[in-house]
Design an enzyme around this catalytic site. Structure first.
Site, PDB file in Angstrom:
ATOM      1  N   GLY A 167       7.363   1.135   2.904  1.00 15.37           N
ATOM      2  CA  GLY A 167       8.512   1.187   1.998  1.00 15.37           C
ATOM      3  C   GLY A 167       8.178   1.073   0.522  1.00 15.37           C
ATOM      4  O   GLY A 167       9.019   0.613  -0.260  1.00 15.37           O
ATOM      5  N   SER A 168       6.970   1.515   0.117  1.00 20.20           N
ATOM      6  CA  SER A 168       6.594   1.344  -1.297  1.00 20.20           C
ATOM      7  C   SER A 168       7.560   2.079  -2.227  1.00 20.20           C
ATOM      8  O   SER A 168       7.978   1.520  -3.247  1.00 20.20           O
ATOM      9  CB  SER A 168       5.151   1.806  -1.546  1.00 20.20           C
ATOM     10  N   SER A 169       7.960   3.308  -1.887  1.00 18.99           N
ATOM     11  CA  SER A 169       8.808   4.022  -2.845  1.00 18.99           C
ATOM     12  C   SER A 169      10.220   3.446  -2.858  1.00 18.99           C
ATOM     13  O   SER A 169      10.844   3.339  -3.921  1.00 18.99           O
ATOM     14  CB  SER A 169       8.791   5.536  -2.603  1.00 18.99           C
ATOM     15  N   ALA A 170      10.724   3.032  -1.699  1.00 18.36           N
ATOM     16  CA  ALA A 170      12.066   2.429  -1.678  1.00 18.36           C
ATOM     17  C   ALA A 170      12.061   1.101  -2.439  1.00 18.36           C
ATOM     18  O   ALA A 170      13.019   0.778  -3.158  1.00 18.36           O
ATOM     19  CB  ALA A 170      12.531   2.212  -0.243  1.00 18.36           C
ATOM     20  N   ALA A 171      10.973   0.327  -2.307  1.00 20.07           N
ATOM     21  CA  ALA A 171      10.904  -0.970  -3.016  1.00 20.07           C
ATOM     22  C   ALA A 171      10.934  -0.733  -4.524  1.00 20.07           C
ATOM     23  O   ALA A 171      11.586  -1.471  -5.271  1.00 20.07           O
ATOM     24  CB  ALA A 171       9.636  -1.719  -2.615  1.00 20.07           C
ATOM     25  N   GLY A 183       2.332   4.985   0.555  1.00 19.74           N
ATOM     26  CA  GLY A 183       2.273   6.055   1.560  1.00 19.74           C
ATOM     27  C   GLY A 183       1.825   5.589   2.930  1.00 19.74           C
ATOM     28  O   GLY A 183       1.257   6.365   3.699  1.00 19.74           O
ATOM     29  N   ASP A 215      15.059   2.556   4.824  1.00 22.10           N
ATOM     30  CA  ASP A 215      14.156   1.798   3.938  1.00 22.10           C
ATOM     31  C   ASP A 215      14.940   1.142   2.810  1.00 22.10           C
ATOM     32  O   ASP A 215      14.762  -0.043   2.503  1.00 22.10           O
ATOM     33  CB  ASP A 215      13.107   2.728   3.293  1.00 22.10           C
ATOM     34  N   PRO A 223       0.835  -1.196   0.000  1.00 20.85           N
ATOM     35  CA  PRO A 223       0.000   0.000   0.000  1.00 20.85           C
ATOM     36  C   PRO A 223       0.882   1.263   0.000  1.00 20.85           C
ATOM     37  O   PRO A 223       1.867   1.332   0.734  1.00 20.85           O
ATOM     38  CB  PRO A 223      -0.829  -0.108   1.283  1.00 20.85           C
TER      39      PRO A 223
HETATM   40  O1  PMV Z   1       9.179   5.948   4.547  1.00 19.39           O
HETATM   41  P1  PMV Z   1       8.603   5.535   5.862  1.00 19.39           P
HETATM   42  O2  PMV Z   1       7.299   6.167   6.169  1.00 19.39           O
HETATM   43  O3  PMV Z   1       8.641   4.085   6.028  1.00 19.39           O
HETATM   44  O4  PMV Z   1       9.589   6.113   7.020  1.00 19.39           O
HETATM   45  C1  PMV Z   1      10.951   5.992   6.961  1.00 19.39           C
HETATM   46  C2  PMV Z   1      11.594   6.099   8.299  1.00 19.39           C
HETATM   47  C3  PMV Z   1      11.872   7.501   8.847  1.00 19.39           C
HETATM   48  O5  PMV Z   1      12.772   7.277   9.943  1.00 19.39           O
HETATM   49  C4  PMV Z   1      10.620   8.172   9.359  1.00 19.39           C
HETATM   50  C5  PMV Z   1      12.550   8.403   7.836  1.00 19.39           C
HETATM   51  C6  PMV Z   1      13.979   8.026   7.491  1.00 19.39           C
HETATM   52  O6  PMV Z   1      14.494   8.562   6.510  1.00 19.39           O
HETATM   53  O7  PMV Z   1      14.586   7.234   8.218  1.00 19.39           O
END
Ligand code: PMV
Length: 329
Positions: A114-118, A110, A159, A108
């Site tokens: 980790g959707s954008s990192a994946a 946002g 992430d 899902p």
């Molecule tokens: O992208 P998210 O919502 O999974 O958050 C990442 C983790 C944070 O510590 C909030 C940001 C970061 O850059 O580490």
């Protein structure tokens, strides 16, 4: 046609989100919600991108102008993937290749999983594999992290590292500190369904760090002790202790202003159904929470989260990061 396929897991942060941005340790792990990025070569120099889940597609020229698009907000949604592709081609000194990129994800968007990192890690891995330059994990991580820095200012990279390396890891100051070869705790993930921007909440914590450094410092050093104790509890297989530490970690996240009423409703629901402990996971402000449970409380905690208005995200731990393959069809 030769295709490279990258399958990235999603991730959950167990301890230390936000504080990891200013140098603390975070503990995170990969879960089996795959994002599949498929890349093939195209004649010409356009980069065509399609998201199957969102029903959007767009074609970008090598300089980033949009040549055509279809679907609502296609350009905004797909530009970050274009940036990743462009960055990767430049890194390989291979600019000018036409590419067709398709993304299909079960994560899902946002919600702190980790959707954008994946997508970024998968795109870097698939393109480099397709072009015959598969990168070592450090370089995949570096590329995805460098890009995240351009887009989001001051990310910690947790992430990108989790999804690149996979497993249950401790992450600090730009690198994986330790990989824990232990069975992770049984977790329930509850989704508030409220999409939010991680950047906004990272900015909120940064403001506190700058305006009230002493207060922030005290909270952050408590958070660091929690992460260190959590490493011990993970190694010793003590879910009750982990749960109590999660409750403590949640209190600190509330103090720095990244929790939300929706999250707290699900967290209370999990605790009242006798989870060992619960906290938000990821950027906060909405998105997801996690609860540590035992075999006997697992079903009860899931039900309680659902009754409180949350969606339970079915997922299991996976011990690996992104995986790539080449296919001819
Ligand atoms: O992208 P998210 O919502 O999974 O958050 C990442 C983790 C944070 O510590 C909030 C940001 C970061 O850059 O580490």
């Amino acid at each position: 046609m030769l295709k490279a396929i990258a399958v990235s897991p999603a991730k959950v942060i167990l301890f230390g989100e936000h504080f990891v941005v200013s140098g603390n340790s975070a503990i995170s792990m990969t879960i089996d919600l795959p994002t599949v990025v498929t890349v093939e070569l195209l004649k010409g120099d356009e980069i065509q991108i399609r998201s199957e889940d969102l029903g959007v597609e767009a074609a970008f020229s090598p300089s980033g102008e949009i040549a055509q698009s279809a679907g609502a907000n296609a350009e905004d949604t797909l530009r970050p993937i274009f940036e990743v592709a462009d960055f990767t081609l430049k890194k390989l000194k291979q600019s000018g290749h036409g590419l067709k990129i398709a993304v299909k994800s079960r994560v899902p968007i946002g919600m702190g999983l980790g959707s954008s990192a994946a997508t970024a890690v998968g795109t870097v891995s698939a393109i480099t594999t397709l072009l015959g330059w598969p990168l070592p994990k450090e370089d995949v991580f570096d590329a995805a992290y460098s890009l995240e820095k351009i887009v989001h200012g001051h990310p910690s990279g947790v992430d990108q590292a989790t999804i690149t390396y996979g497993g249950l890891i401790s992450y600090r100051k730009g690198k994986v500190d330790a990989t824990l070869q232990v069975k992770p705790p049984m977790l329930i993930i509850g989704n508030t369904g409220k999409r939010r921007s991680t950047g906004e909440f990272v900015g909120r914590v940064k403001k506190l760090r700058e305006t009230e450094p002493k207060k922030y410092g005290t909270i952050a050093s408590e958070a660091q002790k929690i992460s260190e104790s959590a490493m011990g509890a993970l190694r010793n297989g003590q879910p009750e202790t982990l749960g109590a530490l999660m409750n403590e970690n949640q209190r600190l996240l509330e103090l720095v202003g990244v929790s939300s009423p929706d999250l707290e409703k699900l967290i209370s629901a999990a605790r009242s159904a006798e989870a060992f402990g619960a906290k938000l996971t990821g950027g906060g402000g909405g998105g997801c929470m996690i609860a540590v449970v035992g075999k006997t409380t697992c079903a009860r905690v899931s039900r309680s989260i659902q009754e409180a208005g949350g969606q339970v995200v079915p997922s299991e731990f996976v011990p690996h990061g992104v995986q790539t393959s080449l296919n001819e069809d």
